[in-house]
Motif scaffolding. Structure first.
Motif, PDB file in Angstrom:
ATOM      1  N   GLU A  95      79.508   9.672  21.151  1.00 24.76           N
ATOM      2  CA  GLU A  95      78.310   9.495  21.966  1.00 24.76           C
ATOM      3  C   GLU A  95      77.365   8.561  21.228  1.00 24.76           C
ATOM      4  O   GLU A  95      76.974   8.835  20.087  1.00 24.76           O
ATOM      5  CB  GLU A  95      77.632  10.843  22.213  1.00 24.76           C
ATOM      6  CG  GLU A  95      76.443  10.767  23.153  1.00 24.76           C
ATOM      7  CD  GLU A  95      75.822  12.136  23.383  1.00 24.76           C
ATOM      8  OE1 GLU A  95      75.334  12.380  24.501  1.00 24.76           O
ATOM      9  OE2 GLU A  95      75.824  12.956  22.439  1.00 24.76           O
ATOM     10  N   SER A  96      77.033   7.441  21.852  1.00 25.51           N
ATOM     11  CA  SER A  96      76.165   6.467  21.193  1.00 25.51           C
ATOM     12  C   SER A  96      74.789   7.063  20.933  1.00 25.51           C
ATOM     13  O   SER A  96      74.366   7.991  21.627  1.00 25.51           O
ATOM     14  CB  SER A  96      76.023   5.224  22.074  1.00 25.51           C
ATOM     15  OG  SER A  96      75.293   5.534  23.247  1.00 25.51           O
ATOM     16  N   ALA A 101      70.083  10.197  22.475  1.00 28.24           N
ATOM     17  CA  ALA A 101      68.624  10.297  22.600  1.00 28.24           C
ATOM     18  C   ALA A 101      68.229  10.605  24.042  1.00 28.24           C
ATOM     19  O   ALA A 101      67.321  11.400  24.296  1.00 28.24           O
ATOM     20  CB  ALA A 101      67.969   8.999  22.137  1.00 28.24           C
ATOM     21  N   GLY A 102      68.921   9.962  24.999  1.00 31.00           N
ATOM     22  CA  GLY A 102      68.636  10.241  26.402  1.00 31.00           C
ATOM     23  C   GLY A 102      68.923  11.688  26.758  1.00 31.00           C
ATOM     24  O   GLY A 102      68.141  12.327  27.476  1.00 31.00           O
ATOM     25  N   ARG A 103      70.020  12.227  26.247  1.00 36.52           N
ATOM     26  CA  ARG A 103      70.361  13.623  26.510  1.00 36.52           C
ATOM     27  C   ARG A 103      69.286  14.565  25.964  1.00 36.52           C
ATOM     28  O   ARG A 103      68.836  15.496  26.653  1.00 36.52           O
ATOM     29  CB  ARG A 103      71.717  13.950  25.873  1.00 36.52           C
ATOM     30  CG  ARG A 103      72.039  15.427  25.847  1.00 36.52           C
ATOM     31  CD  ARG A 103      73.473  15.683  25.399  1.00 36.52           C
ATOM     32  NE  ARG A 103      73.783  15.108  24.116  1.00 36.52           N
ATOM     33  CZ  ARG A 103      73.474  15.678  22.947  1.00 36.52           C
ATOM     34  NH1 ARG A 103      72.807  16.823  22.928  1.00 36.52           N
ATOM     35  NH2 ARG A 103      73.828  15.114  21.807  1.00 36.52           N
ATOM     36  N   THR A 107      66.610  16.746  28.527  1.00 31.19           N
ATOM     37  CA  THR A 107      66.621  18.198  28.423  1.00 31.19           C
ATOM     38  C   THR A 107      65.293  18.722  27.892  1.00 31.19           C
ATOM     39  O   THR A 107      64.740  19.703  28.398  1.00 31.19           O
ATOM     40  CB  THR A 107      67.764  18.658  27.507  1.00 31.19           C
ATOM     41  OG1 THR A 107      69.001  18.118  27.989  1.00 31.19           O
ATOM     42  CG2 THR A 107      67.856  20.166  27.475  1.00 31.19           C
ATOM     43  N   GLY A 108      64.761  18.043  26.861  1.00 29.43           N
ATOM     44  CA  GLY A 108      63.503  18.494  26.271  1.00 29.43           C
ATOM     45  C   GLY A 108      62.328  18.374  27.214  1.00 29.43           C
ATOM     46  O   GLY A 108      61.502  19.292  27.318  1.00 29.43           O
TER      47      GLY A 108
END
Length: 338
Positions: A95-96, A101-103, A107-108
């Motif tokens: 996972e790049s 960071a997007g994930r 979620t946050g």
């Protein structure tokens, strides 16, 4: 605050999972029940804090998130080190950094909206209604989102849940229209909280399909970290520090909020989640809105009108129906995010 329970595979053979986890299924059931009951106290404690300290929903959520993050890190860091030493970390596709960071951010931020809007709903329309609307609407929004964006079929249970939730909300709103018990602003915030829940849950499903889902405990820790950073400016603008008067009482309530329904409840929930079927978990966690409603009426003196009682019952039945239907079939993945 209602739970945001992170997705985890359901257990088709609870006994073997229990053996692997080192705890019996009965104890796992107790852990989940205790976690749900403690989450049910969150709204009442938050209401007492906001009433007596001058803190608003954003500031209260900031302190709860920051304190919970510190306690969760105290558990997560040793677990991470043990996993590295024993090479027990799960191997996932690469996972790049950008996608990772997007994930974490999605979620946050979703979890942050979920928490802040819930406390706003408690302040706006009371604990019982705010909690029931949030937890009643969230699974419905998840079902509708799954149908619209992921092509999932609603099925009979999903249709029943959606119809029942709309009916319950209608009874709550229209039946209490002349009494002032249910306030539209508070209900709107509860629905916003439910939407935050739905975004996080649907995103967790998407990540699971791609093989990029992190373990639930890690996701909770990173979500709390993102929430702490995002909430700091909002909390500062709202008023970061509580009133000096009654400070001891405020600190005591905040200590409870950070430890019992946050760090301890998450620890118990994740331990129980390993050995208890997902459908069973979804039913047990209905203890949360029931606990919140009982405390609101019996302890804090909130009014329980006939319309509120009927609307609450319809909403809870709507939430329980899909779980009961699922329990009659084979075990399926649980997507339950607190």
């Amino acid at each position: 605050m209602p739970s945001c329970r992170l997705s985890s595979p359901a257990t088709s053979a609870p006994s073997s999972s229990a053996a692997a986890a080192g705890i019996p299924v009965g104890r796992g059931l107790l852990y989940v029940a205790l976690a749900a009951a403690s989450w049910g106290t969150t709204g009442a404690v938050a209401d007492l804090v906001m009433t007596g300290s001058g803190l608003g929903p954003a500031a209260l959520t900031f302190w709860r998130t920051a304190g919970g993050l510190l306690l969760l890190l105290a558990v997560w860091v040793p677990r991470r080190r043990r996993a590295v030493r024993t090479h027990a970390r799960t191997h996932r596709p690469y996972e790049s950094p950008r996608r990772r960071a997007g994930r974490v951010l999605v979620t946050g931020i979703g979890l942050t909206v979920f928490q802040v809007a819930y406390f706003g709903a408690v302040e706006g329309t009371g604990i019982a209604v705010g909690t029931v609307v949030t937890l009643g609407a969230a699974p419905v929004l998840v079902a509708l989102g799954g149908r619209l964006f992921m092509g999932e079929r609603l099925g009979a249970g999903g249709v029943l849940a959606v119809s029942g939730a709309f009916a319950g909300l209608a009874v709550l709103m229209l039946g209490n229209d002349a009494t002032g018990v249910v306030r539209p602003v508070g209900v709107a915030l509860a629905l916003l909280s439910a939407a935050g829940y739905a975004v996080v849950t649907l995103y967790a499903r998407f990540l699971e399909q791609e093989g990029r889902a992190a373990d639930p405990f890690t996701t909770t820790v990173t979500s709390f970290a993102v929430g702490t950073v995002c909430l700091l400016p909002l909390a500062a603008a709202e008023g970061l520090w509580p009133h000096a008067r009654g400070l001891g009482r405020t600190l005591g309530l905040m200590a409870y909020l950070v430890t019992v329904p946050t760090a301890l409840a998450y620890g118990l929930f994740f331990a129980g989640l390993v050995v208890v079927r997902a459908t069973t978990v979804s039913l047990i966690t209905l203890l949360e809105p029931v606990t919140a409603a009982v405390i609101a009426v019996a302890v804090l003196g909130e009014r329980l009108t006939p319309a509120t009682a009927v609307g609450t019952a319809v909403l809870l039945c709507a939430v329980a129906a899909p779980a009961v239907a699922e329990s009659r079939g084979p075990a399926a993945p649980a997507v339950t995010e607190r």
